[in-house]
Design a protein around this motif. Structure first.
Motif, PDB file in Angstrom:
ATOM      1  N   GLU A 139       0.830  -1.214   0.000  1.00 45.39           N
ATOM      2  CA  GLU A 139       0.000   0.000   0.000  1.00 45.39           C
ATOM      3  C   GLU A 139       0.856   1.252   0.000  1.00 45.39           C
ATOM      4  O   GLU A 139       0.538   2.238  -0.670  1.00 45.39           O
ATOM      5  CB  GLU A 139      -0.936  -0.010   1.206  1.00 45.39           C
ATOM      6  CG  GLU A 139      -2.042  -1.044   1.093  1.00 45.39           C
ATOM      7  CD  GLU A 139      -2.828  -1.224   2.385  1.00 45.39           C
ATOM      8  OE1 GLU A 139      -2.495  -0.572   3.401  1.00 45.39           O
ATOM      9  OE2 GLU A 139      -3.776  -2.031   2.374  1.00 45.39           O
ATOM     10  N   ALA A 140       1.965   1.250   0.745  1.00 40.71           N
ATOM     11  CA  ALA A 140       2.852   2.422   0.779  1.00 40.71           C
ATOM     12  C   ALA A 140       3.493   2.648  -0.587  1.00 40.71           C
ATOM     13  O   ALA A 140       3.620   3.790  -1.031  1.00 40.71           O
ATOM     14  CB  ALA A 140       3.921   2.235   1.852  1.00 40.71           C
ATOM     15  N   LEU A 141       3.878   1.576  -1.259  1.00 40.62           N
ATOM     16  CA  LEU A 141       4.467   1.724  -2.592  1.00 40.62           C
ATOM     17  C   LEU A 141       3.447   2.258  -3.592  1.00 40.62           C
ATOM     18  O   LEU A 141       3.769   3.114  -4.420  1.00 40.62           O
ATOM     19  CB  LEU A 141       5.024   0.380  -3.087  1.00 40.62           C
ATOM     20  CG  LEU A 141       6.235  -0.180  -2.343  1.00 40.62           C
ATOM     21  CD1 LEU A 141       6.639  -1.524  -2.943  1.00 40.62           C
ATOM     22  CD2 LEU A 141       7.404   0.785  -2.374  1.00 40.62           C
ATOM     23  N   SER A 142       2.203   1.784  -3.503  1.00 42.29           N
ATOM     24  CA  SER A 142       1.174   2.264  -4.424  1.00 42.29           C
ATOM     25  C   SER A 142       0.771   3.702  -4.102  1.00 42.29           C
ATOM     26  O   SER A 142       0.251   4.400  -4.963  1.00 42.29           O
ATOM     27  CB  SER A 142      -0.043   1.340  -4.396  1.00 42.29           C
ATOM     28  OG  SER A 142      -0.649   1.362  -3.127  1.00 42.29           O
ATOM     29  N   ALA A 143       1.028   4.159  -2.880  1.00 41.64           N
ATOM     30  CA  ALA A 143       0.723   5.538  -2.495  1.00 41.64           C
ATOM     31  C   ALA A 143       1.833   6.497  -2.916  1.00 41.64           C
ATOM     32  O   ALA A 143       1.759   7.694  -2.637  1.00 41.64           O
ATOM     33  CB  ALA A 143       0.496   5.625  -0.986  1.00 41.64           C
ATOM     34  N   GLY A 144       2.887   5.971  -3.547  1.00 43.04           N
ATOM     35  CA  GLY A 144       3.935   6.849  -4.048  1.00 43.04           C
ATOM     36  C   GLY A 144       5.242   6.789  -3.282  1.00 43.04           C
ATOM     37  O   GLY A 144       6.218   7.418  -3.674  1.00 43.04           O
ATOM     38  N   LYS A 145       5.309   6.059  -2.195  1.00 44.27           N
ATOM     39  CA  LYS A 145       6.559   5.935  -1.446  1.00 44.27           C
ATOM     40  C   LYS A 145       7.472   4.948  -2.161  1.00 44.27           C
ATOM     41  O   LYS A 145       7.031   4.119  -2.955  1.00 44.27           O
ATOM     42  CB  LYS A 145       6.294   5.445  -0.031  1.00 44.27           C
ATOM     43  CG  LYS A 145       5.496   6.420   0.816  1.00 44.27           C
ATOM     44  CD  LYS A 145       5.881   6.274   2.254  1.00 44.27           C
ATOM     45  CE  LYS A 145       5.069   7.235   3.099  1.00 44.27           C
ATOM     46  NZ  LYS A 145       5.790   8.421   3.438  1.00 44.27           N
TER      47      LYS A 145
END
Length: 106
Positions: free
Chosen positions: A92-98
């Motif tokens: 989820e963090a990667l898909s949020a741009g992190k």
């Protein structure tokens, strides 16, 4: 032992009997191996050895846990070593741009 008229049985009954016989053979062999192993271990113990010492096998050791590489941005109790399946919070963090570097520890 019971006498069976195999000609009178249906195909399903014969297949079930075949599975039951295979299972009985397997469990019989397992029981025999367990009994033999117990006897050999008892004999080794009587002589002052362990079975592993006599046959030269090592006992399995537990692996040490891998230190975490990534930490959840809001909940520091959630970590991930970078091995195995990615945890949902990481995805989820990667898909949020992190990036993975943003979540890296230290």
């Amino acid at each position: 032992m019971a006498d069976y008229d195999l000609e009178a049985l249906s195909l399903n009954e014969l297949k079930k009997m075949q599975k039951d016989i295979a299972k009985a053979i397997s469990t019989y062999e397992d029981r025999q191996k367990a009994e033999a192993r117990a006897k050999v271990e008892a004999l080794a113990r009587d002589l002052g050895y362990s079975l592993a010492e006599l046959v030269g096998t090592e006992t399995k050791t537990a692996r040490t846990p891998v230190p975490p590489k990534y930490r959840h941005p809001e909940n520091p109790a959630l970590t991930w070593s970078g091995r195995g399946r990615k945890p949902q919070w990481f995805v989820e963090a990667l898909s949020a741009g992190k990036t993975a570097e943003d979540l890296a520890i230290g």
